[in-house]
Scaffold this active site. Structure first.
Site, mmCIF file in Angstrom:
data_model
loop_
_atom_site.group_PDB
_atom_site.id
_atom_site.type_symbol
_atom_site.label_atom_id
_atom_site.label_comp_id
_atom_site.label_asym_id
_atom_site.label_seq_id
_atom_site.Cartn_x
_atom_site.Cartn_y
_atom_site.Cartn_z
ATOM 1 C CB CYS A 109 -0.959 0.009 1.182
ATOM 2 S SG CYS A 109 -2.172 -1.330 1.135
ATOM 3 C CG HIS A 147 -3.283 3.541 0.691
ATOM 4 N ND1 HIS A 147 -3.488 3.015 -0.560
ATOM 5 C CD2 HIS A 147 -3.543 2.539 1.580
ATOM 6 C CE1 HIS A 147 -3.847 1.745 -0.441
ATOM 7 N NE2 HIS A 147 -3.897 1.435 0.837
ATOM 8 C CG ASN A 197 -6.574 -0.800 -0.802
ATOM 9 O OD1 ASN A 197 -5.697 -0.389 -1.552
ATOM 10 N ND2 ASN A 197 -6.326 -1.206 0.429
#
EC number: 2.3.1.180
Length: 335
Positions: free
Chosen positions: A115, A262, A292
């Site tokens: 991530c 993020h 995501n």
């Protein structure tokens, strides 16, 4: 010493939209449950039979970024490719990009920081440019999650979150030290690595063991996440990384024109926004549309925000990410 400035941005997501209602036909879930916990309404998943892979999507995003930068492919000196879902276990996606784009025999580096991958990749590119080693670096974040998710009720806690996509940025040398990347800040805390992980395949569970076991119920191949634990750490580390970047540059929260976190969970972004007392126009979220996309999320969001005119000349842009590892970081940019 030189500075590095983003001169081109681009992103690509598959056409195939998968809604929460679509997922309710695959597993025991529903739109209300998913939105309440994540803020996600839909995501893009690569259709079976599509040509798209992490590298292919990365190449599509890269072509857009290169064109927008006003450069040609011959001007690219180096490639940094961030992904947790490479086309092959090895080699990495960077060399695939070099071939797909028809670039010169430039170096290609792969970043496996999940991530926070794009934040790490951007910070590495920044150092290469600031030291004078390269002039124009292609930085890519790309993920093909949908092919490796457990799309049954067993995996719903994780599988509803992730989407596919790619983004790319061209980082170029500038002699204007008031513009571009002002600083980058990277951290990790490996003791929590197994709170968000895919355990196999790995050297401890490699080809001979996989073949011998042939176990359809082996969950080690699917992502595992201790969601509550990750959330609690993420909100703390996000805040720390943002403040570290601001303080390094003698800036205040009030100086932020655009925060792009993020896109892990809309609730995390909302928590950070409330904590820092930022207005809606100061924080960009697109997890509602794409889920995501891990290493691709920050660069896709940055590209979209720029396309929509939400980032203007001289704006202070803050990028921040937290993820598996536990790794986190921030990049402070004067646009």
């Amino acid at each position: 010493m030189y500075n590095s400035k983003i001169t081109g941005l681009g992103y690509y997501v598959p056409d195939n939209i998968v809604t929460n209602e679509d997922l309710s036909k695959l597993m025991d879930t529903n739109d209300e449950w998913i939105q309440e916990r994540t803020g996600i309404k839909e995501r893009r998943w690569i259709k079976e039979g599509s040509e798209d892979t992490s590298a292919v999507m990365g190449a599509k995003a890269s072509r857009i970024a290169i064109e927008r930068s006003g450069l040609t492919k011959e001007d690219i000196d180096f490639i940094i490719f961030a992904t947790l879902s490479p086309d092959y276990y090895f080699p990495g996606g960077g060399v695939q990009l070099q071939e797909m784009l028809g670039l010169r025999t430039v170096g290609a580096l792969d970043v496996r920081n999940q991530c926070s991958g794009f934040i790490y990749a951007l910070s590495v590119a920044d150092q290469f440019i600031k030291t004078g080693m390269y002039k124009n670096i292609l930085v890519v974040g790309a993920e093909f999650h949908s092919g490796g998710l457990d799309k049954t009720t067993r995996g719903r806690g994780v599988s509803v979150i992730f989407g596919d996509g790619a983004g790319a940025a061209i980082l170029s040398r500038t002699e204007d030290n008031t513009k571009g990347i002002l600083s980058s800040h990277l951290h990790s805390e490996g003791k929590h690595a197994e709170e968000l992980t895919v355990l196999a395949p790995s050297i401890r569970h490699w080809v001979p063991e996989i073949i011998e076991a042939n176990d359809a119920n082996d969950e080690s191949y699917f992502p595992y996440m201790n969601g509550t634990f990750v959330f609690k750490h993420a909100v703390v580390r996000f805040s720390e990384a943002i403040m570290e970047g601001l303080q390094t540059n003698n800036l205040q929260v009030s100086d932020i024109d655009m925060l792009i976190p993020h896109q892990a969970n809309l609730r995390i972004s909302q928590f950070i926004q409330k904590k820092f007392k930022l207005e809606d126009h100061q924080v960009y979220n697109n997890i509602m549309k794409y889920g995501n996309t891990t290493a691709a999320s920050v660069i896709i969001a940055l590209s979209e925000a720029w396309e929509e005119g939400k980032i203007k000349d001289n704006d202070l842009v803050v990028l921040a990410a937290f993820g598996s590892g536990f790794t986190w970081g921030s990049v402070i940019i004067r646009w």
